[in-house]
Design a protein around this motif. Structure first.
Motif, short mmCIF file in Angstrom:
data_model
loop_
_atom_site.label_atom_id
_atom_site.label_comp_id
_atom_site.label_asym_id
_atom_site.label_seq_id
_atom_site.Cartn_x
_atom_site.Cartn_y
_atom_site.Cartn_z
N TRP B 26 -25.57 -0.27 1.72
CA TRP B 26 -25.84 0.39 3.00
C TRP B 26 -24.59 0.39 3.88
N THR B 83 -27.23 7.38 -3.35
CA THR B 83 -28.11 7.15 -4.50
C THR B 83 -27.38 7.17 -5.84
N THR C 31 -25.39 4.55 8.69
CA THR C 31 -25.98 5.87 8.47
C THR C 31 -26.89 6.29 9.62
N TYR C 32 -27.48 5.31 10.28
CA TYR C 32 -28.38 5.61 11.40
C TYR C 32 -27.62 6.08 12.65
N HIS C 37 -26.36 -3.96 12.52
CA HIS C 37 -26.66 -5.29 13.05
C HIS C 37 -25.64 -6.34 12.60
N TYR C 76 -31.61 -8.04 19.01
CA TYR C 76 -31.05 -6.75 19.41
C TYR C 76 -31.96 -6.11 20.44
N GLU D 45 -29.65 -7.33 3.66
CA GLU D 45 -29.78 -5.90 3.92
C GLU D 45 -30.03 -5.13 2.63
N ARG D 48 -33.52 -5.86 1.40
CA ARG D 48 -34.51 -5.13 2.22
C ARG D 48 -34.58 -3.67 1.79
N ILE D 49 -33.42 -3.05 1.60
CA ILE D 49 -33.40 -1.64 1.23
C ILE D 49 -33.98 -1.46 -0.18
N PRO D 59 -34.83 7.30 0.17
CA PRO D 59 -33.69 6.68 0.87
C PRO D 59 -33.81 6.88 2.38
N PHE D 60 -33.40 5.89 3.14
CA PHE D 60 -33.49 5.97 4.61
C PHE D 60 -32.44 6.91 5.18
N SER D 61 -32.81 7.64 6.21
CA SER D 61 -31.87 8.56 6.86
C SER D 61 -32.14 8.56 8.36
N PRO D 62 -31.23 9.15 9.16
CA PRO D 62 -31.40 9.10 10.61
C PRO D 62 -32.63 9.85 11.11
N GLY D 66 -37.59 4.40 9.17
CA GLY D 66 -37.07 3.32 8.34
C GLY D 66 -36.94 2.07 9.18
N PRO D 67 -36.57 0.95 8.53
CA PRO D 67 -36.52 -0.32 9.25
C PRO D 67 -35.28 -0.46 10.11
N VAL D 68 -35.48 -0.86 11.35
CA VAL D 68 -34.38 -1.19 12.25
C VAL D 68 -34.60 -2.63 12.70
N ILE D 69 -33.52 -3.41 12.71
CA ILE D 69 -33.60 -4.84 12.99
C ILE D 69 -33.84 -5.10 14.48
N ASN D 124 -34.54 7.03 13.98
CA ASN D 124 -33.34 6.89 14.81
C ASN D 124 -33.02 8.13 15.63
#
Lengths: 155, 155, 155, 155
Positions: B26, B83, C31-32, C37, C76, D45, D48-49, D59-62, D66-69, D124
């Motif tokens: 990531w 990917t 990417t976000y 973090h 955060y 990280e 988690r992904i 796959p996570f994208s903006p 998706g998960p944000v800490i 995001n």
């Protein structure tokens, strides 16, 4: 823009106008006790981004044109220790329709390394090159005296 | 050592024997949504270290000889997406008394980039080069068919 | 030491004396499109190291005592964007014979996150804790008003 | 999914199903000669992904959830050396409408560290939380026996 104090303290040679100062981070020092070779690429990246910010470009994003690396290299002339302050300078040496070459130098008390990158001006989300805007081109050439290699045909 | 499956899946060209497989992290994907150019240097570093481990060298430390980068470069031929699985291969193309050149290539479904590094064999705590041990030299040449550029005088 | 300008610009609350300013790096944006973090831990590490340097400690090395993390955390409160300038402050809240707790806060226009680390004073090459020197202890308490939890028995 | 061999080799305790194996990278070893505390957050990280990928998430994208800490922490019980292979496991301990808690553990020959993260399910580009999809919720609970804390009101 480099200050006279920076130029004197780091013993920067002529023809560099732009740069950033770095204090090596704990994570940039490797097991060998010196700055890892990879840190210089991070520093050059910051210098490159600050260069365009200084010239008035908006922050780079996936859907607007910005520099993407085609090739990059660095030559290490002297090791940098954890207590050295480092100045990294960058300048554009030539520019084409949608690409340019940037050179870098790292200084502590004189030159400790030098590098270069060939970049294309690229819109990531469209996977397409874009021409460098004319006003940006003019500002680059005004700042660095870059060679203008633009021709109707080339990139 | 590369397996036949890796060679087939990543479409590796002949004359590469050693490599490591990477799943882009990531943190290696940047704002542009592709693998940042700096990740390749980290991958090449891991390939280089694994190369010597594979040949039986002990882990590198500040007070024993190991490779230190003199210059390094990478050329990016195609962007790698989050990917993609990436195979990075490394081989020694020439070797001198206390330095060598390593070449790298990155593969997904064929070649996506290539690089090189010139390294010196160096004892960090003594700030001194050291000759590459003869048995290590022989193993490298046996593995990669590296050109032996050793002469009594050069480094 | 924080300046009055930093305290005003970043809207730092009382009782913080030490901090460092960071411009998010390209590699710290994920990417976000916000600061990852993990960058905050790198910033806190730099703040921690600068803290001891400011108090006159020599650079940390494997064979002399220095802080090693026992546990660490970060909360955060607001995302930080690529164009934000970030101030990270650190202070020691309590100190024992050979351990201490440091708290951190990140500020842009007010508080955006906060963290903490419990550290032991440790000689890595000897795999042994060491007592914090008395003069360092006094300087820390003088700077931050840290609670002195030292007792003959505890660590 | 963890294999029986991994569970045996790393001496993983019961109730962990998911994990990834890491060889410490050269850049993850710091001046102290052990794995830097920050590396564990990078490994978590990746765990988690991979967890969500394993459960079939894209796959996570903006612009998708998706998960944000929200907060994260790690406790280091034993130092990890450059030659250790590390297994990092992750599991969801509770889940709400649009947030969850993940716990992590790092193993070499037994437990060497443990951590946790509270994450929100977040888009995001819209700066908005989103509910965790029902099928994802079911798969998580099926895998980890996570406590379902969903109520009509909470997040």
């Amino acid at each position: 823009m480099l200050t006279g104090t920076q130029i004197a303290n780091f013993q920067v040679e002529p023809n560099w106008s732009h740069g950033l100062q770095f204090t090596p981070r704990w994570g940039e020092i490797d097991t060998y006790g010196h700055v890892n070779h990879g840190a210089y690429f991070v520093w050059c990246e910051e210098v490159r981004i600050a260069y365009f910010k200084t010239l008035g470009e908006p922050p780079f994003s996936p859907d607007s044109p910005g520099p993407v690396i085609r090739d990059i290299g660095f030559e290490y002339m002297r090791a940098v220790s954890p207590t050295d302050e480092v100045l990294v300078t960058g300048r554009v040496t030539w520019i084409r329709r949608s690409s340019f070459r940037m050179e870098y130098a790292a200084w502590t008390d004189g030159l400790v390394g030098r590098g270069h990158a060939t970049c294309i001006w690229y819109i990531n989300n469209m996977k397409a090159t874009a021409p460098l805007p004319d006003d940006l081109r003019r500002k680059i050439i005004a700042l660095d005296g870059s060679e203008d290699r633009t021709t109707p045909k080339n990139d």
